[in-house]
Scaffold this motif. Sequence first.
Motif, PDB file in Angstrom:
ATOM      1  N   THR A   7      20.935  52.907  68.255  1.00 20.85           N
ATOM      2  CA  THR A   7      20.956  54.375  68.353  1.00 20.85           C
ATOM      3  C   THR A   7      20.198  54.802  69.596  1.00 20.85           C
ATOM      4  OG1 THR A   7      21.009  54.547  65.943  1.00 20.85           O
ATOM      5  CG2 THR A   7      20.355  56.515  67.160  1.00 20.85           C
ATOM      6  N   ASN A   8      20.796  55.753  70.333  1.00 24.64           N
ATOM      7  CA  ASN A   8      20.196  56.218  71.588  1.00 24.64           C
ATOM      8  C   ASN A   8      19.777  55.022  72.454  1.00 24.64           C
ATOM      9  OD1 ASN A   8      20.540  58.923  70.898  1.00 24.64           O
ATOM     10  ND2 ASN A   8      18.611  58.971  69.782  1.00 24.64           N
ATOM     11  N   LEU A   9      20.745  54.196  72.775  1.00 27.70           N
ATOM     12  CA  LEU A   9      20.506  52.934  73.473  1.00 27.70           C
ATOM     13  C   LEU A   9      20.127  53.183  74.940  1.00 27.70           C
ATOM     14  CD1 LEU A   9      20.756  49.805  73.502  1.00 27.70           C
ATOM     15  CD2 LEU A   9      23.167  50.120  74.099  1.00 27.70           C
ATOM     16  N   VAL A  10      18.955  52.681  75.325  1.00 23.54           N
ATOM     17  CA  VAL A  10      18.541  52.766  76.731  1.00 23.54           C
ATOM     18  C   VAL A  10      19.170  51.582  77.460  1.00 23.54           C
ATOM     19  CG1 VAL A  10      16.595  52.676  78.331  1.00 23.54           C
ATOM     20  CG2 VAL A  10      16.399  53.965  76.202  1.00 23.54           C
ATOM     21  N   ILE A  11      20.043  51.885  78.418  1.00 20.38           N
ATOM     22  CA  ILE A  11      20.783  50.806  79.072  1.00 20.38           C
ATOM     23  C   ILE A  11      20.108  50.339  80.354  1.00 20.38           C
ATOM     24  CG2 ILE A  11      22.998  51.487  78.082  1.00 20.38           C
ATOM     25  CD1 ILE A  11      23.706  52.836  80.703  1.00 20.38           C
ATOM     26  N   ALA A  12      19.249  51.146  80.916  1.00 25.54           N
ATOM     27  CA  ALA A  12      18.524  50.758  82.133  1.00 25.54           C
ATOM     28  C   ALA A  12      17.435  51.779  82.376  1.00 25.54           C
ATOM     29  CB  ALA A  12      19.466  50.713  83.334  1.00 25.54           C
ATOM     30  N   GLY A  13      16.511  51.405  83.270  1.00 31.58           N
ATOM     31  CA  GLY A  13      15.477  52.353  83.674  1.00 31.58           C
ATOM     32  C   GLY A  13      14.453  52.625  82.606  1.00 31.58           C
ATOM     33  N   SER A  14      14.227  51.642  81.724  1.00 30.48           N
ATOM     34  CA  SER A  14      13.290  51.895  80.633  1.00 30.48           C
ATOM     35  C   SER A  14      11.869  52.094  81.144  1.00 30.48           C
ATOM     36  CB  SER A  14      13.322  50.749  79.625  1.00 30.48           C
ATOM     37  OG  SER A  14      13.001  49.542  80.261  1.00 30.48           O
ATOM     38  N   HIS A  15      11.582  51.615  82.368  1.00 31.08           N
ATOM     39  CA  HIS A  15      10.228  51.775  82.911  1.00 31.08           C
ATOM     40  C   HIS A  15      10.163  52.894  83.939  1.00 31.08           C
ATOM     41  CE1 HIS A  15       8.643  48.379  80.759  1.00 31.08           C
ATOM     42  NE2 HIS A  15       9.679  47.672  81.135  1.00 31.08           N
ATOM     43  N   SER A  16      11.249  53.589  84.147  1.00 30.51           N
ATOM     44  CA  SER A  16      11.191  54.727  85.068  1.00 30.51           C
ATOM     45  C   SER A  16      11.922  55.893  84.415  1.00 30.51           C
ATOM     46  CB  SER A  16      11.790  54.347  86.426  1.00 30.51           C
ATOM     47  OG  SER A  16      13.073  53.788  86.269  1.00 30.51           O
ATOM     48  N   SER A  17      13.146  56.128  84.842  1.00 27.89           N
ATOM     49  CA  SER A  17      13.923  57.203  84.233  1.00 27.89           C
ATOM     50  C   SER A  17      15.046  56.561  83.433  1.00 27.89           C
ATOM     51  CB  SER A  17      14.507  58.109  85.315  1.00 27.89           C
ATOM     52  OG  SER A  17      13.471  58.646  86.100  1.00 27.89           O
ATOM     53  N   PRO A  18      14.992  56.616  82.119  1.00 26.55           N
ATOM     54  CA  PRO A  18      15.962  55.882  81.312  1.00 26.55           C
ATOM     55  C   PRO A  18      17.375  56.460  81.361  1.00 26.55           C
ATOM     56  CG  PRO A  18      14.499  57.155  79.915  1.00 26.55           C
ATOM     57  CD  PRO A  18      13.956  57.275  81.302  1.00 26.55           C
ATOM     58  N   HIS A  19      18.361  55.567  81.415  1.00 26.39           N
ATOM     59  CA  HIS A  19      19.763  55.929  81.187  1.00 26.39           C
ATOM     60  C   HIS A  19      20.017  55.657  79.705  1.00 26.39           C
ATOM     61  CE1 HIS A  19      20.877  55.760  85.590  1.00 26.39           C
ATOM     62  NE2 HIS A  19      19.813  54.976  85.604  1.00 26.39           N
TER      63      HIS A  19
END
Lengths: 445, 98
Positions: free
Chosen positions: B27-39
Amino acid sequence: MLTKLGGRQLELLTSKRDEWIKIGSSTERMNFPAARAAIERGYRNAGKNPPKIFLRLDGPWHALIARSLIASGKIGAQVIAQVRAQVSDQVLDQVLTQVRDQVSGQVSGQVIAQVRDQVRDQVSGQVSGQVIAQVRAQVIAQVSDQVRDQVSAQVSGQVRDQVLDQMSAQVDAQVSAQVSAQVIAQVRDQVRDQVRAQVSDQVLDQVIAQVDDQVSAQVDVELQYPNFYGSHEGGWWWGLSYYETMRDLGVTDASCMDPWFDAARECGWCWIYWDIAIVSDRPSMCLLDDRGRLHCSGGPALEYLDGTQVWAWHGVRVPKRVILEPKSYSSEEYRSLPAEHRRSLGEHAGWSWVLDMLGSSPVSVSIADGLSYELIRCSDGSQYLRMQSPILQDGSQPSYLEPVHEGLKTAAGARKWRVARDSDGRWWTPEECESDPSLSLGQHT
Amino acid sequence: MKIFALQGDQIIRKLDRGIAGNLESATNLVIAGSHSSPHTIRGNVLMRMDGDVLLVRVELDTTIEHAGRHQNTVLPAGDYEIFSQRERGGNGDHAVED
């Protein structure tokens, strides 16, 4: 059953969203007595005895050190000097003093008598700071035996989950799924996007980095996530902004979470256990840009009294040097930065400075879907693609520099080279990209 | 070459053939940018990492949101693979580190 929200109820959603964002952005000093009283009420509401010991720390880093000191039991006399050399005196003193003061009425009379005798014996001669420190350390060593095994058994399973289950049952019985989804979307998710994504996640990343960086052999600071994020909890696991909105919409028998609503308004992150609660302060400074992202062009964007700092450029956590000395980077150092840091540096120092620093000259230009692309060659033979961004959320359209293969000859080929990959995972060579630079993008944002 | 969507450095390709094998729910999967601005893909999806590629099954139309920067990407129901654009680095080419 509440099935539809009217005018005043919709206004409530807006005010609750704004209130919890404000709580999450607070830089006021915590009200420790009020936080403690609220947490104690939370335990009692769950039918549990409150913790006997409350530790008060200046921020999440000191709280983690305190927890690790207690968990490791490494605050005995033998290692205290070494520990002192490796963690701040301030946090060590805070932990020792607070634990000592709070357990004085709880440890066995034997221990107290023993300590008292030792103090009496030794102070009859010359009272040196060393002696006092040793005595204090012995008290703490014995006390820590009592508490160190407890800091791995968090209360979330029996306090948090219990009240959440109770509150959820009331909400499910009294509020339709449609209204619930509306509150989630208009309150909790917006608080989460603003407070959690923009602030507390950045703090968490900073603390994780500090844990990774710390090299103490005596006190390994173990990362254990808070189980109550205090002022940041509006959009976290407890979803306090959601449940408080439900309470104020008229859900009855929903008072079980009141203590936690109160606690969130009084303190920062907490690590709460059965017999000990570690309560840390809120940030002392939190600077946001006009889109609510952590940002400061001349200093840390967020700071705690324990020294924890987050340096950020429009929401991107960056090294301190990118903010304070952006033009000190060499071309080699620049290339080694992650893409988001290069972009932050380019925006801060100016792309013209970056291009000058790299000793660049243009090779080829192309336009695709209305966006300009320029292939640039640097004095060392490396190449960059300067790309114009699609329009961003804030209406701006910045350019970025991305390193590309030195064998590329055109901007169109370089654009293709960044994305061309077969279904089996093979990336295209520069020659293949140059011979077929066509690229169609369904959406480009 | 046709690509379904680019969002920042993220490449989103629609798969004509469905994803084979097991998938996990997220759910609400963060696909990239977890350490900056998440997608972040909003809502519930099924997913699996396959090397550096994220395989995603979207059962209800949704969006990919990027915190505070790029515009949303519309993601209709379907199967997708998502991976990062590449860049030239000191030790060869690699995915953009977000």
